[in-house]
Design a protein around this motif. Structure first.
Motif, short mmCIF file in Angstrom:
data_model
loop_
_atom_site.label_atom_id
_atom_site.label_comp_id
_atom_site.label_asym_id
_atom_site.label_seq_id
_atom_site.Cartn_x
_atom_site.Cartn_y
_atom_site.Cartn_z
N GLU A 186 14.76 9.17 -12.97
CA GLU A 186 13.54 9.28 -12.16
C GLU A 186 13.28 7.98 -11.40
OE1 GLU A 186 10.88 12.46 -14.78
OE2 GLU A 186 10.83 10.32 -15.27
N LEU A 187 13.49 6.86 -12.06
CA LEU A 187 13.33 5.57 -11.39
C LEU A 187 14.34 5.40 -10.27
CD1 LEU A 187 12.68 3.11 -14.37
CD2 LEU A 187 11.11 3.65 -12.50
N ASP A 188 15.56 5.86 -10.49
CA ASP A 188 16.60 5.75 -9.46
C ASP A 188 16.21 6.51 -8.21
OD1 ASP A 188 19.06 5.11 -8.30
OD2 ASP A 188 20.00 6.94 -9.04
N VAL A 189 15.75 7.75 -8.40
CA VAL A 189 15.31 8.56 -7.25
C VAL A 189 14.12 7.91 -6.55
CG1 VAL A 189 14.31 10.77 -6.56
CG2 VAL A 189 16.18 10.71 -8.22
N LEU A 190 13.17 7.41 -7.36
CA LEU A 190 11.97 6.78 -6.80
C LEU A 190 12.33 5.57 -5.95
CD1 LEU A 190 8.88 6.48 -6.68
CD2 LEU A 190 9.02 5.14 -8.79
N GLU A 191 13.19 4.70 -6.46
CA GLU A 191 13.55 3.48 -5.73
C GLU A 191 14.32 3.79 -4.45
OE1 GLU A 191 15.56 0.84 -8.36
OE2 GLU A 191 13.82 0.53 -9.65
N ARG A 192 15.17 4.80 -4.49
CA ARG A 192 15.91 5.19 -3.27
C ARG A 192 14.96 5.71 -2.20
NH1 ARG A 192 21.60 5.86 -4.23
NH2 ARG A 192 22.12 5.59 -6.44
N ARG A 227 0.83 -1.20 0.00
CA ARG A 227 0.00 0.00 0.00
C ARG A 227 0.87 1.26 0.00
NH1 ARG A 227 -2.92 -1.43 3.83
NH2 ARG A 227 -1.78 -0.45 5.54
N ASP A 228 1.93 1.25 0.79
CA ASP A 228 2.83 2.41 0.84
C ASP A 228 3.57 2.59 -0.48
OD1 ASP A 228 2.08 2.94 3.43
OD2 ASP A 228 3.78 1.90 4.35
N LEU A 229 3.96 1.50 -1.12
CA LEU A 229 4.66 1.60 -2.40
C LEU A 229 3.74 2.16 -3.49
CD1 LEU A 229 6.61 -1.79 -2.43
CD2 LEU A 229 7.57 0.49 -2.06
N CYS A 230 2.49 1.74 -3.48
CA CYS A 230 1.54 2.19 -4.49
C CYS A 230 1.11 3.65 -4.29
CB CYS A 230 0.30 1.30 -4.50
SG CYS A 230 0.62 -0.38 -5.10
N ALA A 231 1.43 4.21 -3.13
CA ALA A 231 1.05 5.60 -2.86
C ALA A 231 1.93 6.59 -3.61
CB ALA A 231 1.13 5.87 -1.36
N TYR A 232 3.06 6.13 -4.17
CA TYR A 232 3.95 7.03 -4.91
C TYR A 232 3.36 7.33 -6.29
CZ TYR A 232 7.69 6.34 -1.50
OH TYR A 232 8.44 6.33 -0.35
N ASP A 233 3.56 8.57 -6.73
CA ASP A 233 3.10 8.97 -8.06
C ASP A 233 3.80 8.14 -9.13
OD1 ASP A 233 1.45 10.91 -7.01
OD2 ASP A 233 2.97 12.50 -7.14
N GLY A 234 3.04 7.65 -10.08
CA GLY A 234 3.62 6.90 -11.18
C GLY A 234 3.68 5.40 -10.94
N VAL A 235 3.37 4.97 -9.71
CA VAL A 235 3.40 3.53 -9.39
C VAL A 235 1.97 2.99 -9.49
CG1 VAL A 235 3.93 1.79 -7.65
CG2 VAL A 235 5.40 3.80 -7.89
#
Length: 368
Positions: free
Chosen positions: A258-264, A218-226
């Motif tokens: 953008e993916l790098d920043v998101l995953e970090r 649920r927390d992972l899906c809360a990010y924009d673009g996920v």
């Protein structure tokens, strides 16, 4: 460190209480010629030894990671729980042997009012101790401490049965000593088997706690673009050390930076919120804004979800250049031939959509 101190402090309280109870019960049992009371005293000594092993396990599991064990020593706690289970089993088997001997050559017990008062007090102490240790074990997530607490509550039942047998003998003159001792030994053996089974199950690797897995996704899906989070796998290297990986589904418009920043950000946030280290975050790139991809996805989704035991479809990718559709299917463990099912679905889709080639990856139902 606070967790370790709590485990040690609670175990020391258990050791002190069990040693005192064992001493009093041993004296009462010997004076009253009661095998059940003596066996109850032996059981208290085994509980004290279990608490000592819990302390040793907590100390060893807190050792910092090193080159030989880069994930730390947290699993030592599981081993200490196994040792406790073996000790309990040994105590139960020994009690069973002694009880059988008493059944073959019975001896009349000789209770006194003082002995009954001591046994009654032991029941109360064991109930309080069991509740305290069990709650503390759950609070600090310690299997060995929880096992000690459950064993203490079992001891309270055993001591109460010993007290009941004494009352029955004093009122009606019927001696249930040896038979009660045999029943007590069976309770002890069962308790040991239960703890051993639970510990082995944890060492083998159990399903992720449902609330934890759902909260992380649920927390992972809360990010924009996920658009989704799937295939969450966690490995336990001790009660306080969970490492794992997950797949996230994102729009194909996201760039590598953008993916790098998101995953970090995800890795840091999940560790802070749930004390879980995501050592790997894999990416599914989707483009459902494309009319052809969107239409084929919804058609395929409706078709594969009609199959019994298919739980989920995700990671859908349409490679137009090669007319190839790739996706993952989660299949329930209730399906006896999961690979065979994937083969049947692939053949069916190829017949329904001859313009495309289908490659289906079989996913395991590892988390909710």
């Amino acid at each position: 460190m606070d967790r370790q101190k709590t485990i040690v402090r609670t175990s020391l309280i258990g050791i002190g209480a069990n040693v005192l109870l064992a001493a009093f019960k041993a004296v009462v049992g010997l004076l009253a010629n009661s095998i059940s009371v003596v066996l109850d005293a032996v059981n208290n000594l085994s509980d004290a030894l279990s608490s000592l092993i819990t302390i040793i396990g907590a100390k060893l599991s807190a050792k910092p990671a090193d080159k030989k064990h880069p994930m730390g020593y947290g699993r030592v706690e599981y081993l200490s729980s196994m040792i406790i289970a073996v000790i309990i089993l040994y105590a139960g088997i020994t009690a069973a042997v002694e009880s059988v001997k008493k059944i073959i050559t019975p001896q009349e017990p000789d209770y006194s009012a003082v002995s009954l008062i001591i046994i009654a007090a032991a029941v109360v102490v064991k109930i309080i101790l069991g509740i305290f240790v069990t709650r503390t074990g759950r609070k600090v997530n310690s299997d060995s401490l929880s096992a000690s607490g459950k064993d203490a509550l079992m001891d309270a039942i055993i001591s109460a049965s010993v007290l009941l047998a004494a009352v029955i003998y004093m009122i009606w003159g019927v001696s249930l000593e040896a038979y009660l001792g045999a029943a007590i030994s069976l309770f002890i053996i069962k308790s040991g088997f239960d703890i051993l089974r639970e510990t082995i199950s944890r060492i083998l690797g159990e399903r992720i706690d449902s609330e934890l897995s759902k909260a992380i996704k649920r927390d992972l899906c809360a990010y924009d673009g996920v658009n989704g989070a799937y295939d969450l796998v966690l490995h336990s290297y001790g009660p306080e050390c969970l490492n794992g990986s997950v797949h996230i589904e994102v729009d194909d418009t996201l760039t590598a930076p953008e993916l790098d920043v998101l995953e970090r950000r995800m890795t840091a946030d999940i560790y802070q919120k749930h004390n879980v280290t995501l050592t790997g975050i894999s990416v599914y790139s989707v483009n459902l804004s494309d009319p052809e991809t969107n239409e084929l996805y919804h058609q395929v989704r409706g078709e594969v979800m009609e199959y019994e035991h298919v739980m989920q479809i995700h990671g859908f990718l349409l490679d137009k250049a090669n007319s190839t559709a790739i996706f993952d299917l989660v299949v329930s463990f209730d399906e006896k031939d999961r690979h065979g099912l994937i083969g049947r679905i692939t053949d069916d889709l190829s017949k329904r959509h001859p313009a495309y080639h289908f490659f289906i990856n079989l996913d395991t139902d590892v988390s909710d």
